[in-house]
Design an enzyme around this catalytic site. Sequence first.
Site, short mmCIF file in Angstrom:
data_model
loop_
_atom_site.label_atom_id
_atom_site.label_comp_id
_atom_site.label_asym_id
_atom_site.label_seq_id
_atom_site.Cartn_x
_atom_site.Cartn_y
_atom_site.Cartn_z
N ASP A 82 -0.34 -50.76 -31.73
CA ASP A 82 -0.13 -51.05 -33.15
C ASP A 82 1.16 -51.84 -33.33
OD1 ASP A 82 -0.62 -50.95 -35.88
OD2 ASP A 82 0.41 -49.03 -36.13
N HIS A 83 1.08 -52.96 -34.02
CA HIS A 83 2.25 -53.79 -34.33
C HIS A 83 3.07 -54.17 -33.10
CE1 HIS A 83 1.88 -53.85 -38.67
NE2 HIS A 83 1.65 -52.56 -38.66
#
Length: 307
Positions: A82-83
């Site tokens: 994530d990210h």
Amino acid sequence: MPLTGPKEMFEKAYAGGHAVGAFNVNNMEIIQGIIAAAEEERAPLILQVSAGARKYASQVYLMKLVEAALVESDLPICVHLDHGADFDICKACIDGGFTSVMIDGSHLPFEENIAVTKKVVEYAHDKGVWVEAELGRLAGIEEHVVSEENVYTEPDQAVEFVERTGCDSLAIAIGTSHGAYKFKGEPRLDFERLETITNMLPKYPLVLHGSSSVPQEYLDMANAFGGEIPGAKGVPEDLLRKAAKYGVCKINIDTDIRLAMTAVIRKTLTEQPAVFDPRKYLGAARQAVKDMVQHKIKNVLGSSNAI
């Protein structure tokens, strides 16, 4: 069952008008609670690991916990970064066994975002790994991701971005915000913009970040048994469910889990102040994770029995 990528999950989600839950994980209890809920609902899963989770628990520990879940579960499970802040982080996760990564160049100028995304795509696709990218910016704070305002995704740019980078899915900005408490006015999503993007990118999987919608009972519990958590409106769950009808195949869920755990731990330690065995309050927290994830699968994602 071995780890899988999200391709088949998203194809079924698009065709069925539901979304796949992407749940952030930080420790054993969170992973166990998520798996238990998805087992009961027979729902596909994406387990997300953020930069903060990699720093807190280490990538190796988290991947070993996921391996343990694979031994006990027959669910299709994808592990997703994530990210991802840059190419090097994405490469480390790809090399470490992740089946999906996100490169977040949303803070960069358009051409720079294209360049870094394309670099990740080329490396990932050579390894058979899925790549999510982001175009537009969400207001709010999520670990290292900080923005004071929403910058909505432009449909024409979204088409150009996907064509030039070859990314497999795209996180878009249509009105959601990172963090739990962010809306001063009435929360709304720009469904006209979403529909336009969906029509311009037919059958292409879109992603929503910043989709917190914590049930009031958990907010009340957290505030009743500890310092007050500043309240404001999250995204109404019916709007998230509607988004799944417009090509949103993945909805990220993180803050809701944290708040459910915090609320139950506060309650347990307040009502039983003599408790010092972490299994007592972490066991209760694990059940809270299961209950929250089950609620999301049934009432927001619509992914029950989607395997």
